[in-house]
Design an enzyme around this catalytic site. Structure first.
Site, PDB file in Angstrom:
ATOM      1  N   ASP A 207       0.331  19.666  11.682  1.00 55.02           N
ATOM      2  CA  ASP A 207       1.365  18.637  11.695  1.00 55.02           C
ATOM      3  C   ASP A 207       2.216  18.687  10.435  1.00 55.02           C
ATOM      4  OD1 ASP A 207      -0.796  17.768  10.135  1.00 55.02           O
ATOM      5  OD2 ASP A 207      -1.429  16.275  11.596  1.00 55.02           O
TER       6      ASP A 207
ATOM      7  N   ASN B  38      -9.032   5.867  12.782  1.00 62.00           N
ATOM      8  CA  ASN B  38      -8.693   5.276  14.093  1.00 62.00           C
ATOM      9  C   ASN B  38      -8.896   6.265  15.235  1.00 62.00           C
ATOM     10  OD1 ASN B  38      -6.582   7.061  13.817  1.00 62.00           O
ATOM     11  ND2 ASN B  38      -4.945   5.524  13.891  1.00 62.00           N
TER      12      ASN B  38
ATOM     13  N   HIS C 189      -7.696   9.418  15.401  1.00 62.36           N
ATOM     14  CA  HIS C 189      -6.657  10.432  15.664  1.00 62.36           C
ATOM     15  C   HIS C 189      -7.118  11.826  15.241  1.00 62.36           C
ATOM     16  CE1 HIS C 189      -4.626   9.660  11.473  1.00 62.36           C
ATOM     17  NE2 HIS C 189      -5.335  10.763  11.388  1.00 62.36           N
TER      18      HIS C 189
ATOM     19  N   GLU D  89      -1.948   9.630  17.488  1.00 58.51           N
ATOM     20  CA  GLU D  89      -2.486   8.294  17.262  1.00 58.51           C
ATOM     21  C   GLU D  89      -3.056   7.735  18.575  1.00 58.51           C
ATOM     22  OE1 GLU D  89      -2.888   7.553  14.310  1.00 58.51           O
ATOM     23  OE2 GLU D  89      -1.083   7.337  13.114  1.00 58.51           O
TER      24      GLU D  89
HETATM   25  C1  F6R Z   1      -3.953  16.268   8.767  1.00 59.67           C
HETATM   26  C2  F6R Z   1      -4.294  15.666  10.044  1.00 59.67           C
HETATM   27  C3  F6R Z   1      -5.021  14.374  10.154  1.00 59.67           C
HETATM   28  C4  F6R Z   1      -6.168  14.236   9.168  1.00 59.67           C
HETATM   29  C5  F6R Z   1      -6.812  12.854   9.296  1.00 59.67           C
HETATM   30  C6  F6R Z   1      -7.949  12.666   8.333  1.00 59.67           C
HETATM   31  O1  F6R Z   1      -3.294  17.496   8.967  1.00 59.67           O
HETATM   32  O2  F6R Z   1      -3.915  16.196  11.034  1.00 59.67           O
HETATM   33  O3  F6R Z   1      -5.531  14.241  11.451  1.00 59.67           O
HETATM   34  O4  F6R Z   1      -7.108  15.236   9.410  1.00 59.67           O
HETATM   35  O5  F6R Z   1      -5.846  11.877   9.071  1.00 59.67           O
HETATM   36  O6  F6R Z   1      -7.437  12.666   7.037  1.00 59.67           O
HETATM   37  P1  F6R Z   1      -8.406  12.775   5.771  1.00 59.67           P
HETATM   38  O7  F6R Z   1      -9.116  14.062   5.917  1.00 59.67           O
HETATM   39  O8  F6R Z   1      -7.489  12.778   4.588  1.00 59.67           O
HETATM   40  O9  F6R Z   1      -9.313  11.618   5.849  1.00 59.67           O
END
Ligand code: F6R
Length: 258
Positions: A66, A135, A137, A142
């Site tokens: 992303d 959450n 995702h 989301e």
């Molecule tokens: C990042 C991504 C998100 C993160 C998720 C967890 O490229 O796609 O899905 O993996 O928000 O973030 P952290 O690892 O910072 O808790």
């Protein structure tokens, strides 16, 4: 789903790195890369193996999951800059083979379609590394994301923007509101998925993803439909799983087979 229970963040990094290394050593590979805190130990371990054990990334092509909309690649908090800083600049992956969605494209919808097609043109993703949002995702899909979605523009939830404000000097208002993300359908086309989760804040989402119903409300649960998904957890992230004993037993038997 294969559940891999680990004693520490470092062990999570080693187990995830093992799965990635196994594919990279087979020859030209396409990797899908996550950013954020969860994969940091995995990248640190892959960099160490590159430096100390000759693990080469010269034949690897990489696609990030992303990117924030509105941030040019050179912005320090763009996922393009982040993945270079945290991983690819420290190994021999050719920069021209690192792909990230162009967050500053004029036509974001067209950019999303182009990005999805470029993954397909590269032959699809061999190993997709993922983190999990509190959450539920994955990528920036989301809750309520279509389980078959393709790469597209998404609105970040308030919870995600608050969680990621730590990368923007704590100012949630600085976190972009829109992003480009691989879709859940795109992610599920990867030949292997490796999700890493750390800490108590992820424990409810891990439980919903692994043991709850497949539901757009917990986007990570779509991995239940993935033919080859591994979930690598530290003790706190695994803390709410109800079948821990079974996962331990299965893991011990699997480890014996290897
Ligand atoms: C990042 C991504 C998100 C993160 C998720 C967890 O490229 O796609 O899905 O993996 O928000 O973030 P952290 O690892 O910072 O808790």
């Amino acid at each position: 789903m294969q559940i891999i229970l680990c004693d520490s963040e470092e062990q999570v990094g080693r187990r995830a790195a093992d799965l990635i290394e196994a594919r990279v050593r087979q020859g030209p590979a396409v990797l899908g890369l996550a950013t954020g805190g969860s994969p940091a130990a995995t990248y640190a371990e892959l960099i160490r193996r590159h430096r100390e054990e000759g693990l080469g990334f010269g034949a690897v092509t990489a696609f990030t999951l992303d990117e924030y909309a509105g941030l040019p690649a050179h912005h320090p908090q763009s996922y393009h800059s982040t993945i270079r800083r945290e991983f690819t600049d420290h190994v021999d992956l050719p920069p021209r083979r690192l792909h990230t969605p162009h967050g500053d494209a004029e036509d974001l919808a067209a950019e999303a379609v182009r990005y999805d097609a470029s993954i397909e043109q590269a032959g699809g993703i061999d190993v997709q590394l993922l983190g999990l949002g509190a959450n539920g995702h994955i990528g920036f899909n989301e809750p309520t994301s279509s389980l078959r979605s393709r790469t597209r523009v998404k609105t970040l939830s308030g919870a995600t923007r608050a969680a990621n404000s730590r990368f923007f000097e704590g100012d949630g208002e600085e976190v972009p509101k829109l992003c480009l993300t691989q879709g859940l359908g795109t992610i599920c086309e990867s030949r292997q998925a490796v999700l890493v989760a750390l800490g108590e804040a992820k424990a409810s989402a891990v439980q919903a993803m692994v043991e709850g119903p497949v539901s757009a409300f917990c986007p990570g649960s779509v991995l239940q439909l993935h033919p080859r998904a591994a979930v690598v957890l530290d003790p706190a992230a695994a803390g709410r799983l109800t079948l821990l004993e079974y996962y331990r037993e299965a893991q011990a038997l699997q480890d014996d087979l290897q």
